[in-house]
Motif scaffolding. Structure first.
Motif, PDB file in Angstrom:
ATOM      1  N   MET A  34       0.826  -1.202   0.000  1.00 54.10           N
ATOM      2  CA  MET A  34       0.000   0.000   0.000  1.00 54.10           C
ATOM      3  C   MET A  34       0.859   1.250   0.000  1.00 54.10           C
ATOM      4  O   MET A  34       0.633   2.168  -0.791  1.00 54.10           O
ATOM      5  CB  MET A  34      -0.933  -0.004   1.216  1.00 54.10           C
ATOM      6  CG  MET A  34      -1.949   1.115   1.237  1.00 54.10           C
ATOM      7  SD  MET A  34      -1.554   2.628   2.162  1.00 54.10           S
ATOM      8  CE  MET A  34      -0.887   2.091   3.671  1.00 54.10           C
ATOM      9  N   TYR A  35       1.866   1.296   0.858  1.00 47.75           N
ATOM     10  CA  TYR A  35       2.758   2.455   0.888  1.00 47.75           C
ATOM     11  C   TYR A  35       3.535   2.593  -0.420  1.00 47.75           C
ATOM     12  O   TYR A  35       3.712   3.695  -0.935  1.00 47.75           O
ATOM     13  CB  TYR A  35       3.744   2.362   2.046  1.00 47.75           C
ATOM     14  CG  TYR A  35       3.204   2.894   3.341  1.00 47.75           C
ATOM     15  CD1 TYR A  35       2.827   4.227   3.463  1.00 47.75           C
ATOM     16  CD2 TYR A  35       3.073   2.081   4.446  1.00 47.75           C
ATOM     17  CE1 TYR A  35       2.331   4.728   4.643  1.00 47.75           C
ATOM     18  CE2 TYR A  35       2.578   2.575   5.639  1.00 47.75           C
ATOM     19  CZ  TYR A  35       2.209   3.896   5.725  1.00 47.75           C
ATOM     20  OH  TYR A  35       1.722   4.384   6.901  1.00 47.75           O
ATOM     21  N   ALA A  36       4.021   1.488  -0.959  1.00 49.19           N
ATOM     22  CA  ALA A  36       4.809   1.540  -2.189  1.00 49.19           C
ATOM     23  C   ALA A  36       3.994   2.063  -3.361  1.00 49.19           C
ATOM     24  O   ALA A  36       4.456   2.895  -4.137  1.00 49.19           O
ATOM     25  CB  ALA A  36       5.364   0.163  -2.516  1.00 49.19           C
ATOM     26  N   VAL A  37       2.758   1.615  -3.476  1.00 47.54           N
ATOM     27  CA  VAL A  37       1.934   2.006  -4.624  1.00 47.54           C
ATOM     28  C   VAL A  37       1.366   3.407  -4.457  1.00 47.54           C
ATOM     29  O   VAL A  37       1.393   4.206  -5.389  1.00 47.54           O
ATOM     30  CB  VAL A  37       0.806   0.975  -4.836  1.00 47.54           C
ATOM     31  CG1 VAL A  37      -0.188   1.452  -5.877  1.00 47.54           C
ATOM     32  CG2 VAL A  37       1.399  -0.361  -5.255  1.00 47.54           C
ATOM     33  N   THR A  38       0.866   3.743  -3.285  1.00 44.77           N
ATOM     34  CA  THR A  38       0.208   5.047  -3.123  1.00 44.77           C
ATOM     35  C   THR A  38       1.183   6.194  -2.952  1.00 44.77           C
ATOM     36  O   THR A  38       0.899   7.306  -3.382  1.00 44.77           O
ATOM     37  CB  THR A  38      -0.758   5.045  -1.925  1.00 44.77           C
ATOM     38  OG1 THR A  38      -0.037   4.731  -0.734  1.00 44.77           O
ATOM     39  CG2 THR A  38      -1.877   4.052  -2.124  1.00 44.77           C
ATOM     40  N   ASP A  39       2.341   5.955  -2.344  1.00 43.11           N
ATOM     41  CA  ASP A  39       3.279   7.047  -2.077  1.00 43.11           C
ATOM     42  C   ASP A  39       4.588   6.940  -2.859  1.00 43.11           C
ATOM     43  O   ASP A  39       5.305   7.927  -2.986  1.00 43.11           O
ATOM     44  CB  ASP A  39       3.622   7.104  -0.586  1.00 43.11           C
ATOM     45  CG  ASP A  39       2.422   7.478   0.257  1.00 43.11           C
ATOM     46  OD1 ASP A  39       1.506   8.108  -0.279  1.00 43.11           O
ATOM     47  OD2 ASP A  39       2.417   7.142   1.450  1.00 43.11           O
ATOM     48  N   GLY A  40       4.912   5.777  -3.389  1.00 38.21           N
ATOM     49  CA  GLY A  40       6.195   5.611  -4.048  1.00 38.21           C
ATOM     50  C   GLY A  40       6.162   5.701  -5.559  1.00 38.21           C
ATOM     51  O   GLY A  40       7.158   6.027  -6.180  1.00 38.21           O
ATOM     52  N   LEU A  41       5.006   5.410  -6.144  1.00 34.65           N
ATOM     53  CA  LEU A  41       4.926   5.389  -7.603  1.00 34.65           C
ATOM     54  C   LEU A  41       4.080   6.553  -8.107  1.00 34.65           C
ATOM     55  O   LEU A  41       3.031   6.839  -7.558  1.00 34.65           O
ATOM     56  CB  LEU A  41       4.320   4.067  -8.077  1.00 34.65           C
ATOM     57  CG  LEU A  41       5.024   2.811  -7.578  1.00 34.65           C
ATOM     58  CD1 LEU A  41       4.320   1.584  -8.097  1.00 34.65           C
ATOM     59  CD2 LEU A  41       6.481   2.808  -7.967  1.00 34.65           C
ATOM     60  N   SER A  42       4.556   7.195  -9.153  1.00 35.41           N
ATOM     61  CA  SER A  42       3.811   8.344  -9.674  1.00 35.41           C
ATOM     62  C   SER A  42       3.594   8.237 -11.176  1.00 35.41           C
ATOM     63  O   SER A  42       3.562   9.223 -11.876  1.00 35.41           O
ATOM     64  CB  SER A  42       4.556   9.636  -9.344  1.00 35.41           C
ATOM     65  OG  SER A  42       5.798   9.642 -10.017  1.00 35.41           O
TER      66      SER A  42
END
Length: 61
Positions: A34-42
């Motif tokens: 969840m953290y990787a997808v919502t905050d790490g990827l743009s």
């Protein structure tokens, strides 16, 4: 979850978001995802293991 030293911002800016989140020893793969997808990827061209995706995570948090 222990807080890493202040130099962790430099590590986040130059590494992948997956590598940075692995430093926190979170046991839930769903939480890390969840953290990787919502905050790490743009965008659609980067994955959680790509270099400097940790920068997006650092800026978002």
């Amino acid at each position: 979850m222990a807080n890493p030293p202040m130099s962790s911002g430099v590590v986040a800016a130059t590494s992948s978001v997956a590598d940075y989140l692995a430093r926190f020893d979170v046991r839930s793969e769903l939480l890390v995802s969840m953290y990787a997808v919502t905050d790490g990827l743009s965008g659609l061209n980067a994955g959680p293991d790509d270099a400097v995706t940790g920068y997006n995570f650092l800026v978002g948090n």
